[in-house]
Scaffold this motif. Structure first.
Motif, PDB file in Angstrom:
ATOM      1  N   PRO A  28       0.765  -1.278  -0.038  1.00 59.42           N
ATOM      2  CA  PRO A  28       0.239   0.146  -0.119  1.00 59.42           C
ATOM      3  C   PRO A  28       0.906   1.401   0.096  1.00 59.42           C
ATOM      4  O   PRO A  28       0.410   2.284  -0.598  1.00 59.42           O
ATOM      5  N   HIS A  29       2.117   1.161   0.516  1.00 53.34           N
ATOM      6  CA  HIS A  29       2.884   2.410   0.606  1.00 53.34           C
ATOM      7  C   HIS A  29       4.250   1.966   1.073  1.00 53.34           C
ATOM      8  O   HIS A  29       4.532   1.163   1.705  1.00 53.34           O
ATOM      9  N   ALA A  30       5.244   2.277  -0.061  1.00 52.31           N
ATOM     10  CA  ALA A  30       6.585   1.793   0.109  1.00 52.31           C
ATOM     11  C   ALA A  30       7.452   2.836  -0.748  1.00 52.31           C
ATOM     12  O   ALA A  30       7.145   3.193  -1.808  1.00 52.31           O
ATOM     13  N   ARG A  31       8.618   2.808  -0.324  1.00 54.79           N
ATOM     14  CA  ARG A  31       9.656   3.559  -1.030  1.00 54.79           C
ATOM     15  C   ARG A  31      10.459   2.613  -1.906  1.00 54.79           C
ATOM     16  O   ARG A  31      10.524   1.408  -1.698  1.00 54.79           O
ATOM     17  N   ILE A  32      10.589   2.946  -3.071  1.00 58.86           N
ATOM     18  CA  ILE A  32      11.099   1.807  -4.223  1.00 58.86           C
ATOM     19  C   ILE A  32      12.574   2.137  -4.045  1.00 58.86           C
ATOM     20  O   ILE A  32      13.438   3.318  -4.457  1.00 58.86           O
ATOM     21  N   ARG A  33      13.458   1.064  -3.587  1.00 52.13           N
ATOM     22  CA  ARG A  33      14.866   1.154  -3.795  1.00 52.13           C
ATOM     23  C   ARG A  33      15.558   1.057  -4.979  1.00 52.13           C
ATOM     24  O   ARG A  33      16.384   1.668  -5.351  1.00 52.13           O
ATOM     25  N   SER A  34      15.096   0.073  -5.819  1.00 55.86           N
ATOM     26  CA  SER A  34      15.919  -0.482  -6.858  1.00 55.86           C
ATOM     27  C   SER A  34      14.786  -1.151  -7.683  1.00 55.86           C
ATOM     28  O   SER A  34      13.819  -1.897  -7.309  1.00 55.86           O
ATOM     29  N   ILE A  35      15.111  -1.142  -8.952  1.00 50.84           N
ATOM     30  CA  ILE A  35      14.330  -1.901  -9.942  1.00 50.84           C
ATOM     31  C   ILE A  35      15.325  -2.548 -10.933  1.00 50.84           C
ATOM     32  O   ILE A  35      16.023  -1.863 -11.459  1.00 50.84           O
ATOM     33  N   GLY A  88      11.356 -11.933 -27.359  1.00 51.66           N
ATOM     34  CA  GLY A  88      10.077 -11.465 -27.708  1.00 51.66           C
ATOM     35  C   GLY A  88       9.831 -10.172 -26.862  1.00 51.66           C
ATOM     36  O   GLY A  88       8.980  -9.256 -27.209  1.00 51.66           O
ATOM     37  N   VAL A  89      10.606  -9.738 -26.006  1.00 48.31           N
ATOM     38  CA  VAL A  89      10.497  -8.631 -24.995  1.00 48.31           C
ATOM     39  C   VAL A  89      11.162  -7.202 -25.926  1.00 48.31           C
ATOM     40  O   VAL A  89      12.083  -7.466 -26.430  1.00 48.31           O
ATOM     41  N   VAL A  90      10.350  -6.343 -26.192  1.00 43.17           N
ATOM     42  CA  VAL A  90      10.811  -5.320 -26.897  1.00 43.17           C
ATOM     43  C   VAL A  90      11.245  -4.303 -26.198  1.00 43.17           C
ATOM     44  O   VAL A  90      12.212  -3.427 -26.375  1.00 43.17           O
ATOM     45  N   ALA A  91      10.706  -3.867 -25.145  1.00 41.07           N
ATOM     46  CA  ALA A  91      10.804  -2.834 -24.126  1.00 41.07           C
ATOM     47  C   ALA A  91      10.402  -2.905 -22.934  1.00 41.07           C
ATOM     48  O   ALA A  91       9.634  -3.664 -22.372  1.00 41.07           O
ATOM     49  N   VAL A  92      11.026  -2.517 -21.777  1.00 41.86           N
ATOM     50  CA  VAL A  92      10.793  -2.618 -20.570  1.00 41.86           C
ATOM     51  C   VAL A  92      10.730  -1.062 -20.102  1.00 41.86           C
ATOM     52  O   VAL A  92      11.861  -0.352 -20.390  1.00 41.86           O
ATOM     53  N   LEU A  93       9.819  -0.611 -19.382  1.00 45.29           N
ATOM     54  CA  LEU A  93       9.601   0.943 -19.123  1.00 45.29           C
ATOM     55  C   LEU A  93       9.846   0.905 -17.451  1.00 45.29           C
ATOM     56  O   LEU A  93       8.899   0.179 -16.720  1.00 45.29           O
ATOM     57  N   THR A  94      10.605   1.646 -16.884  1.00 42.67           N
ATOM     58  CA  THR A  94      10.603   2.076 -15.534  1.00 42.67           C
ATOM     59  C   THR A  94      10.686   3.660 -15.287  1.00 42.67           C
ATOM     60  O   THR A  94      10.720   3.965 -16.279  1.00 42.67           O
ATOM     61  N   ARG A  95      10.734   3.811 -13.927  1.00 44.09           N
ATOM     62  CA  ARG A  95      10.807   5.061 -13.869  1.00 44.09           C
ATOM     63  C   ARG A  95      12.048   5.967 -14.409  1.00 44.09           C
ATOM     64  O   ARG A  95      12.064   6.917 -14.754  1.00 44.09           O
ATOM     65  N   ASP A  96      13.059   5.159 -14.463  1.00 43.15           N
ATOM     66  CA  ASP A  96      14.208   5.730 -15.302  1.00 43.15           C
ATOM     67  C   ASP A  96      14.182   6.322 -16.602  1.00 43.15           C
ATOM     68  O   ASP A  96      14.815   7.180 -17.063  1.00 43.15           O
ATOM     69  N   ASP A  97      13.044   5.832 -17.347  1.00 42.31           N
ATOM     70  CA  ASP A  97      12.748   6.075 -18.713  1.00 42.31           C
ATOM     71  C   ASP A  97      11.694   7.707 -18.625  1.00 42.31           C
ATOM     72  O   ASP A  97      11.654   8.253 -19.591  1.00 42.31           O
ATOM     73  N   LEU A  98      11.673   7.908 -17.349  1.00 41.79           N
ATOM     74  CA  LEU A  98      10.824   9.217 -17.204  1.00 41.79           C
ATOM     75  C   LEU A  98      11.640  10.500 -16.591  1.00 41.79           C
ATOM     76  O   LEU A  98      10.885  11.488 -16.414  1.00 41.79           O
ATOM     77  N   ARG A  99      12.774  10.141 -16.597  1.00 42.55           N
ATOM     78  CA  ARG A  99      13.904  11.121 -15.966  1.00 42.55           C
ATOM     79  C   ARG A  99      13.898  12.404 -16.617  1.00 42.55           C
ATOM     80  O   ARG A  99      14.266  13.423 -16.471  1.00 42.55           O
ATOM     81  N   ASP A 100      13.590  12.099 -18.273  1.00 47.33           N
ATOM     82  CA  ASP A 100      13.577  13.115 -19.238  1.00 47.33           C
ATOM     83  C   ASP A 100      12.548  14.358 -19.393  1.00 47.33           C
ATOM     84  O   ASP A 100      12.575  15.102 -20.166  1.00 47.33           O
ATOM     85  N   MET A 101      11.755  14.046 -18.556  1.00 44.05           N
ATOM     86  CA  MET A 101      10.344  14.581 -18.442  1.00 44.05           C
ATOM     87  C   MET A 101       9.749  14.810 -17.331  1.00 44.05           C
ATOM     88  O   MET A 101      10.070  14.158 -16.019  1.00 44.05           O
ATOM     89  N   LEU A 133       4.471   6.198 -14.028  1.00 40.99           N
ATOM     90  CA  LEU A 133       4.802   5.053 -13.342  1.00 40.99           C
ATOM     91  C   LEU A 133       5.375   5.729 -11.803  1.00 40.99           C
ATOM     92  O   LEU A 133       5.569   6.576 -11.731  1.00 40.99           O
ATOM     93  N   ALA A 134       5.090   4.664 -10.990  1.00 39.70           N
ATOM     94  CA  ALA A 134       5.413   5.179  -9.664  1.00 39.70           C
ATOM     95  C   ALA A 134       7.047   5.488  -9.689  1.00 39.70           C
ATOM     96  O   ALA A 134       8.073   4.872 -10.391  1.00 39.70           O
ATOM     97  N   VAL A 175       5.599   4.022  -3.894  1.00 41.35           N
ATOM     98  CA  VAL A 175       4.141   3.451  -4.443  1.00 41.35           C
ATOM     99  C   VAL A 175       3.168   3.993  -3.317  1.00 41.35           C
ATOM    100  O   VAL A 175       3.620   3.934  -2.065  1.00 41.35           O
ATOM    101  N   ARG A 176       1.966   4.261  -3.654  1.00 43.13           N
ATOM    102  CA  ARG A 176       0.948   4.648  -2.917  1.00 43.13           C
ATOM    103  C   ARG A 176      -0.314   3.827  -2.803  1.00 43.13           C
ATOM    104  O   ARG A 176      -1.015   4.164  -1.765  1.00 43.13           O
ATOM    105  N   HIS A 177      -0.432   2.733  -3.734  1.00 45.88           N
ATOM    106  CA  HIS A 177      -1.412   1.818  -3.249  1.00 45.88           C
ATOM    107  C   HIS A 177      -1.114   0.466  -3.868  1.00 45.88           C
ATOM    108  O   HIS A 177      -0.348   0.344  -4.932  1.00 45.88           O
ATOM    109  N   VAL A 178      -1.492  -0.604  -3.547  1.00 49.83           N
ATOM    110  CA  VAL A 178      -1.602  -1.790  -4.049  1.00 49.83           C
ATOM    111  C   VAL A 178      -2.227  -1.705  -5.597  1.00 49.83           C
ATOM    112  O   VAL A 178      -3.363  -1.105  -5.634  1.00 49.83           O
TER     113      VAL A 178
END
Lengths: 755, 755
Positions: free
Chosen positions: B43-50, B60-73, B87-88, B92-95
């Motif tokens: 329900p509520h947690a800090r993300i240490r690492s992904i 078959g995987v083409v892309a994985v998106l994490t918070r690191d892809d959102l640092r430019d915006m 993305l968190a 994270v703030r809810h299940v």
């Protein structure tokens, strides 16, 4: 002006050079079936039977279409004459005519199935040439054909002089007999113009889906709206049941006008239970689908000793092939276009479209133009030669002046032909006289643009200041989207980059008559200009209210409304009007004869003026065009870069029918419908010196004085080159193309006869 | 009227029942990748690492998106408050909150990759309940969040009383203290409304393609134009760079309002090199994406001995979950909706949106309505009971009359509430008194429709007499296309079958604010009516010219223009105008506050009136609604069949939160987000006698006097059923849903306490 008149790159340029641009065949349409067509190998034959049993047994085959599937409907269509069946019904009339079609899960299955269809034919005598066609007792191609209700501006006569005459137009001005009686000299020549093919980079491609009574087409078509109404009529649908989507088209040149392969693909799609069907022609198939009219032109001109033209009489026979297609309209254009650009008070012409057992001929860049301007201009040169006149000065004296009419009630000449010709002459000679053995030739032609100046458009100003243009002109490579966007940007006072114009979808794009006849800049250009002006008025009024001033005090500039120094971005004006960052302003534009465009026809005169310097190799007969100069009277170039490109493109295309292009028949069979045996101009056929000059007098009826262009450039090439060859060699050749063999033979026989 | 007011079948009915209708997930988009989402289990947690290394190795995987892809915006968005990341990011703030996403060639690969992403969390204390949230020293969900510039009609206060208060609205009318001081009796109650889910048949589905700077979205969205502008803002694009296509939507109910999964899918599509990406939620995922606000409502009312209401004071706490979503707007509606439909000169209310670590709550059918009308109506019944008044007669006396205002400057009541309530009472009793042991309950509610009445539309009359409507209302099952087509047919005087209205494509469809707040018939209905009237005027003027008469002498009827006995089909009029069988007439319609719609807010009052007869099984606590009657005050029913369907649908939906629906949390975990454990109403939950009646007094601001409906029906169900239960059992229950356990416990404890 901020945008108009600027040398803009085409907006889809990057998309096209990077291969991102999608044409009809590139569209991924889920579940699409491949179609292949079985074609007649006979020029004329009765179909005794068609056996599809083996074809249907091929795994992957979903449907086989034959004439039996068309018994529930009237399968005949044609925008002038309804003489062409979707598939051959009782007879085939040319080699390449579709006899059956297969839709299959993949192309190989479709091809195998096509190879297994057995057709029993009963060969019939066929008509190979114009003379064969008009002979007494000639085989008759069409016993009857209904005139199409949509075909307004050509009179169809049931009383055909010969059953193989598809269409006949007659024009008479003044008293031709008296003219000839008063003439000091009479010149009479016969010219032969070859069959040529359009060769678009993208062959005909259509995908059709028939699902739940709704027909969707993705087609490389220049006439999406005519396709919509014709298919609706053929298949008993309403216009809203038929959706025609046209992405980029890879060249059209008239070969994608009116219905081409669409009815066949739709009929096949009726049998596939809702699965879409795609037919992609090979180059050969496209060459067997449409071509330009070959022609024989007899032309007789009576002149005074000083060259004044007293009378001209012309008979032009246009070989329209096995079906009328747009032939009657070509005939109707040729009858006037053969008049020439000169004063001639007494003029009579008869123009005939003649059926033969060959590929149907229809529209092609400047319909009937090259076939009719070339004879006039070669004969003009011969007249000057015989009378000892300078061909340039002679032409300048005889050319129609501004506003002079060819016949009462028609539009006077809306350009300065003399200025244009003088300009070409100046360009030609600025590099000095032609080298020894080379000759110089000039030519001027005018063509009347087609009627039905009907276009509508919508322009939408979004709440972020961007603009959406909804205009049905098809982007066939001519740069229509760029030019129309420039007009909207100018009229609406927004930066060019803010304007978006996408492909046509008849469900969302408002009506446009067609893309062709050099009409888009003039007619659709006016429609989008009106639509943009409609938005301009609205935004001005709204901004005035927001500024609290009268509308006259508001000026639009750079995507903003200004009142003195105060400035409001269009985004603010629109959002303010709607009370939120949303809403949009919508403008409409209608153009019709008498509404936006003068009702006096033609809409404008399209002008083509060219000059050539050629060298002829007397040993091989090879003709080298060393220099070619073209003047395009464009009224106003909305985009000079594109206008020059179009004019040059037209001239290069004309090098084909002038020097080497010809679809050759023997025994009713086309011998060279492929890119190996049929040569089209390439980069190496461009003259070493090759320049186009735009004449901009603002005298066109289109936006900012623009008029149609892009077709005019094709008409002076053959006569300018022929006249240059005559100057270089003393021999006038009256048959195209000027292949080395033909030139060599002409030079040889010139040793014994006069030219 | 010819078309309006008729019981038409919905135009897409056959398509839908045959399965032909295509929803977002049905679209075959070539090369589309499947997306799956890794979601928070805390329900509520800090993300240490992904760690995505293993995931990226899955074939078959083409892309994985994490918070690191959102640092430019700036990854935060939200139409009221920009508090929600794509993305968190740090926490994270809810299940169920998205933490990472995978795009792969197929779904299994995507799922496998998701299972291999390793996230290290640091658990944080979480906020489970309203009381937890408001406690001193409670964990704070959002330290800061920017107010969104688009959010006009709610005042965002930086000075929040408690950091977990997302939004607070206050309303005060008259002098509440004096009112209470003068009161003979004061009633005070606290009510608890559950978390409920939208459960649309179609879970959230979005496909995005990012190609050459152009973003295309196919999304099950009720707000295509807001999506366009929000995505343009988020990803730095212009409106013309973003194309949002919305086919049929399989139910929305507010759950597809504003941005939902679109930013995530677009961000993922940025990483797939132009390949489209589709995310199709499961039902569980949709349940973890949006829900209705649960609420606690404290309500205190002071009355005279005769029941006259002297003062009311309310505090309503709405649990808005982990992110604001549309919560502030819900808070802003509740603050007024809790006033009730009765005269009350002294009124004070405070409405709060409170952050908790649960699924974000946003819009849902009648935002803030059920949570606020139910307490008022249950308390009204208790007042009547205590004062010995008949609940029907008491309500009839106290109800606001026509044109009476709740507060100065707002729109007076634009309906006859008394007539509606009397009608329900009459329907309820026409079958005689309730059976022994059963009880009868009534309820009335009014809700103010939302502001921003902005819609634009285009209507096009084609040259065959068919009509194309371009209107951006999304067909979410409510029948918008049918109703809008009826309005156009009526206004343009064409048969209904001739009108075509398709899905939304923001590149071609003009702007519409949104589909929601019962606005489409009223606001978009007015826009299409204006656009049709624009065409009506044009065709009349053109026909008059063709008839050679004044425009007033021309009458339009049945798709033709009439002048006396002379008749011209629209097809002839259009074709005649353009001089060919082509062209089209284009009409536009704009609606905005003060332009087409009165600037006085609300646009209209939406009314819901209902009556129930229930039986309660004292042994099991089971409540059976034996009869339910609803009156929908629709002003004018454009299509009575659809209006009744909507009203009945709303009532059935309300049976859910009344009787059994509730999303239950324990230890921060949602226990039942699936269709096995969370029950939604089915056919067997429809009362045996179930009737809806339409009130048509033509008093709405929409076309022909129509006003919005389809949400009103949801509000009276819970109070009517609760009041009936009280009448049957003598026990008033102040917590929903009325599960057998809760009712049984209430009945048991009633033996010891008073109600």
């Amino acid at each position: 002006m901020e945008v108009v008149g600027k040398r803009r790159n085409r907006i889809e340029g990057i998309e096209k050079v990077t291969g991102e641009a999608r044409f009809s065949g590139d569209l991924d349409i889920p579940g699409v079936l491949d179609a292949r067509v079985l074609r007649s190998t006979y020029p004329h034959a009765r179909i005794r039977s068609i056996d599809t049993e083996d074809a249907l047994g091929v795994p992957g085959v979903v449907a086989v279409l034959t004439r039996d599937d068309l018994r529930d409907m009237d399968p005949y269509y044609g925008h002038c004459l309804r003489d062409r069946p979707i598939l051959a019904m009782e007879r085939v009339r040319h080699v390449g005519e579709p006899v059956a079609a297969v839709a299959a899960r993949d192309r190989l299955a479709a091809e195998e199935a096509v190879s297994l269809i057995r057709v029993e034919y009963e060969e019939l005598p066929y008509v190979a040439t114009l003379d064969d066609a008009l002979a007494q007792g000639a085989p008759v191609l069409h016993e009857k054909a209904a005139g199409s209700g949509d075909f307004h501006d050509v009179n169809l006569s049931d009383a055909r002089e010969h059953p193989n005459i598809c269409h006949h137009e007659h024009m008479e001005i003044g008293d031709v007999e008296r003219g000839f009686a008063e003439a000091d000299e009479v010149f009479e020549d016969v010219f032969h113009f070859p069959m040529v093919c359009h060769y678009s980079m993208e062959p005909h491609t259509t995908t059709a889906r028939f699902q739940g009574g709704q027909l969707t087409l993705w087609s490389a078509s220049a006439h999406p709206f005519l396709i919509r109404s014709e298919l609706a009529r053929l298949f008993g649908l309403s216009m809203t049941d038929v959706q025609v989507v046209v992405p980029y088209v890879g060249g059209a040149f008239g070969g994608k006008s009116y219905l081409k392969i669409e009815p066949l693909v739709v009929a096949l799609a009726r049998k596939t239970h809702g699965l879409p069907v795609r037919l992609e022609h090979s180059v050969t198939e496209s060459m067997l689908t449409a071509r330009r009219h070959s022609a024989r032109c007899w032309i007789k001109t009576g002149v005074k000793r000083d060259g004044t033209i007293l009378a001209r009489e012309v008979r032009i026979h246009l070989d329209t092939g096995a079906y009328a297609d747009n032939g009657p309209r070509v005939v109707a254009r040729a009858v006037l276009r053969v008049h020439g650009a000169y004063r001639c008070a007494n003029f009579r012409s008869d123009s005939y479209g003649i059926y033969t057992n060959s590929v149907p001929a229809g529209s092609m860049r400047s319909i009937g133009g090259p076939q009719s301007v070339w004879p006039v201009e070669v004969q003009m040169d011969r007249i000057a030669d015989v009378l000892g006149l300078d061909p340039l000065r002679y032409r300048l004296e005889q050319l129609l002046g501004r506003d002079e009419q060819i016949r009462p009630g028609s539009r006077g000449i809306d350009g300065d032909l003399r200025e244009g010709l003088a300009k070409v002459a100046e360009m030609l000679t600025e590099a000095g006289p032609p080298p020894a053995g080379a000759g110089t030739g000039l030519a001027v032609g005018i063509t009347d643009s087609e009627a039905n100046p009907v276009s509508t458009a919508i322009v939408r100003l979004l709440s972020d200041g961007n603009v959406v243009v909804m205009a049905g002109s098809t982007e066939v490579g001519q740069g229509a989207r760029t030019v129309l966007s420039q007009i909207v940007a100018e009229e609406l006072c927004v930066p060019f980059e803010r304007v978006m114009l996408r492909g046509t979808d008849t469900h969302t794009t408002p009506f446009d008559r067609s893309t062709g006849a050099s009409r888009s800049t003039t007619v659709m250009g006016t429609a989008v200009k009106f639509a943009a002006a409609d938005v301009h008025r609205q935004i001005k009024a709204i901004a005035a209210e927001q500024f609290g001033v009268d509308s006259e005090r508001v000026v639009l500039k750079g995507g903003a409304a200004w009142c003195g120094e105060a400035r409001r971005e269009f985004a603010e004006v629109v959002s303010g009007f709607f009370g939120m960052p949303g809403g949009e302003l919508i403008g409409r534009g209608y153009v019709r004869a008498g509404g936006g465009i003068s009702p006096i026809l033609p809409i404008f005169w399209e002008v083509g003026i060219g000059g050539a310097v050629v060298a002829v190799d007397a040993d091989t007969g090879e003709v080298e065009v060393q220099r070619y100069n073209s003047v395009a009277d464009v009224g106003r170039a909305i985009n000079p870069r594109q206008a020059e490109g179009q004019d040059e493109g037209a001239a290069v295309m004309a090098m084909g029918h002038t020097l080497f292009e010809s679809l050759i028949y023997a025994d009713g069979q086309p011998l060279n419908p492929n890119l190996v045996d049929y040569r089209v101009p390439g980069f190496r056929d461009i003259p070493r010196t090759f320049e186009s000059c735009l004449l901009e007098n603002g005298d066109g009826p289109g936006p900012y004085g623009a008029k149609g262009m892009g077709e005019g450039g094709i008409i002076p090439v053959a006569p300018a080159v022929c006249n240059a060859v005559a100057q270089a060699t003393g021999v006038r050749i009256r048959e195209l193309p000027l292949t080395p063999e033909r030139v060599w033979r002409a030079l040889r026989s010139a040793d014994t006869e006069g030219s």
